[in-house]
Design an enzyme around this catalytic site. Structure first.
Site, PDB file in Angstrom:
ATOM      1  N   LYS A 134       6.765  -9.231  -6.012  1.00  0.00           N
ATOM      2  CA  LYS A 134       5.202  -9.408  -6.201  1.00  0.00           C
ATOM      3  C   LYS A 134       4.862 -10.073  -7.319  1.00  0.00           C
ATOM      4  CE  LYS A 134       4.465  -4.739  -4.487  1.00  0.00           C
ATOM      5  NZ  LYS A 134       4.677  -3.260  -4.806  1.00  0.00           N
TER       6      LYS A 134
ATOM      7  N   THR B 254       1.959   2.645   8.580  1.00  0.00           N
ATOM      8  CA  THR B 254       0.843   2.935   7.507  1.00  0.00           C
ATOM      9  C   THR B 254      -0.189   1.851   7.443  1.00  0.00           C
ATOM     10  OG1 THR B 254       2.977   4.060   6.182  1.00  0.00           O
ATOM     11  CG2 THR B 254       0.547   3.740   4.999  1.00  0.00           C
TER      12      THR B 254
ATOM     13  N   GLU C 108      11.677   6.168  -1.042  1.00  0.00           N
ATOM     14  CA  GLU C 108      12.641   6.011   0.005  1.00  0.00           C
ATOM     15  C   GLU C 108      13.945   6.797  -0.153  1.00  0.00           C
ATOM     16  OE1 GLU C 108      11.957   3.928   2.835  1.00  0.00           O
ATOM     17  OE2 GLU C 108      10.028   3.268   1.948  1.00  0.00           O
TER      18      GLU C 108
ATOM     19  N   GLY D 145       7.243  11.679  -0.966  1.00  0.00           N
ATOM     20  CA  GLY D 145       7.068  10.507  -0.181  1.00  0.00           C
ATOM     21  C   GLY D 145       6.699   9.395  -0.678  1.00  0.00           C
TER      22      GLY D 145
END
Ligand code: NAP
Length: 430
Positions: A206, A14, A191, A188
């Site tokens: 993060k 991606t 997962e 999508g």
């Protein structure tokens, strides 16, 4: 002869394909700012025969990492494979071999960023990782440049799009957690194994990165408190609405008297707070700093082109220095050594199912009182037969005192179940 900066992309999924497209489609725009062409020399993949939705010359593709790492002509290695290994070994080898590095790998930067940054700094090489936090939002660069002279006091972020999508579906359509997760998987956004997102691991990576940069002090990933959204129910979302609150999975990092508090958990937030209005897969980071005050960064936290743009910007930043022949020695901005606190003072929403008879409220209130937990409000929500459901909103209390109080509350005969406990940021704005 026009100048060239040669790069290699490791990982062509991606983000890798998005980065490649931006470099190709906007080549002229990029060249005019960098002062050189950025030339993709090699692309590493796992499966050479995989069908890809992008046209690239077969000569560029390799399955041998050393075609990149041992090639002295490559200036910048762009790691877009994900995971810890072999990404870590490839990045370290690239740095050892004098190559600058760009990565989008949040797990690796959160877990081993310090040693990777130290190596880059010791070699005078650039290491950039803008895309590792909130994909398309330029938050790391904003912290490192625009807010570099300001003191950040608090960071609150919706830093995981999957969980924000699930909570948005639950709030807007009344779906339960499993239905909303299924919808996220169908689209999508989640997962097949959603653990990393729904249990808050991704958000914790993060927040470790953002708080380390924001507070100039390394926050180890194991110091980030973490709780996911899998226990959030329709009932709590409904009760939250009645109280004027929205539930969001928030990363919160703050400097409290020189000590850092960093965690990820579901939070009841006033419905008018800017973060409460961030819906679907979008991300946002709300920052409170001494000089500027309140700032919010909002946008796509993932996606091929949005994330590819962040990677391309990192490549351009380094390429400009390569063109000028500059060494880069200031990648790591963690020059302080602040303690990350084990405890925070937090308000809680607590839903308790009890036997419906006189005196029960007083009994529970007395237990809370014994542990120094003050109650802001009590709401009797539902009565069914011999059961009643009561919601307690506490004042700010030490987490450990609250946990002890809850253990004691659970042991009361009149208490059938402590159904949920959710952090409350009633004031929202700090
Ligand atoms: N997706 C996003 O929107 C997004 C946003 C922010 C950050 N990130 C981060 O960006 C990185 C890449 O994510 P992605 O979504 O682009 O992943 P992806 O679509 O799964 O692509 C991964 C690519 O890496 C290659 N690869 C994986 N392991 C490899 C190995 N051992 N050797 C050689 N090639 C290998 C794969 O090769 P094959 O194609 O041959 O299988 C694939 O091309 C991750 O660190 C992720 O956390 C992603």
């Amino acid at each position: 002869m026009s100048k060239e900066v040669k790069i290699a992309i490791m990982g062509f999924g991606t983000v890798g394909t998005g980065t490649y497209k931006i470099l190709k489609d906007n080549g002229e725009l990029i060249k005019n700012q960098v002062g050189a062409d950025i030339v993709v020399e090699k692309i590493l993949v796992r499966d050479r025969n995989k069908k890809r939705n992008i046209e690239v010359s077969d000569d560029l593709i390799t399955i041998n990492a050393d075609d990149i790492l041992e090639d002295p002509s490559i200036d910048i290695v762009v790691e877009l494979m994900g995971g810890q290994e072999p990404a870590y070994s490839y990045i370290m080898k690239a740095l050892d071999n004098g190559k600058h590095v760009v990565t989008a790998n949040k797990e690796l930067i959160a877990k081993r960023g310090r040693e990777i940054l130290a190596k880059a700094d010791s070699k005078g090489l650039g290491l950039c990782f803008e895309a590792s936090v909130c994909g398309g939002i330029p938050i790391i660069r904003a912290f490192k440049t625009s807010l570099a002279g300001d003191k950040i006091k608090r960071i609150m972020g919706i830093v995981n799009g999957t969980t924000n999508y699930i909570l948005t579906k639950m709030a807007q359509e009344g779906s339960d957690y499993k239905e909303a997760l299924g919808q996220a998987q169908d689209k999508g956004y989640a997962e097949a194994d959603p653990t990393a997102d729904v249990e808050g691991f991704d958000a914790a990576y993060k927040m470790a990165i953002l708080s380390s940069i924001g507070f100039h002090s390394k926050v180890d990933i194991d110091k980030v408190k973490r709780e996911g959204i899998s226990k959030i129910t329709k009932t709590d979302i409904e009760y939250g609405k009645e109280l004027g609150w929205t539930i969001k999975l928030l990363g919160i990092a703050q400097d409290v008297d020189g000590k850092l508090e960093v965690g990820v958990s579901p939070v009841m937030l006033p419905k008018e707070h800017p973060l409460a209005l961030v819906n679907g897969v979008n991300n946002a980071v709300f920052v409170n700093s001494e000089a500027v005050g309140e700032l919010m960064f909002y946008g796509p936290g993932a996606g091929q082109m949005a994330t590819g743009n962040s990677v391309a910007a990192d490549i351009m930043d380094i390429a400009k220095e390569v063109v000028l022949g500059n060494a880069m020695k200031t990648n790591c901005s963690c020059f302080e050594d602040k303690i990350v606190a084990e405890e925070s003072r937090v308000s809680y929403y607590t839903r308790i199912s009890v036997v419906n008879k006189p005196g029960v409220l007083a009994q529970i209130a007395s237990v809370f009182g014994n542990f120094g937990v003050s109650i802001e409000s009590v709401l009797q929500k539902k009565t069914e037969g011999d059961r009643a459901e009561i919601v307690w909103i506490t004042s700010k209390v030490e987490e450990s005192s609250f946990r002890k109080a809850i253990t004691s509350v659970k042991s009361l005969d009149v208490v059938k179940e402590v159904s949920s406990i959710i952090r409350v940021e009633a004031n929202g704005y700090c």
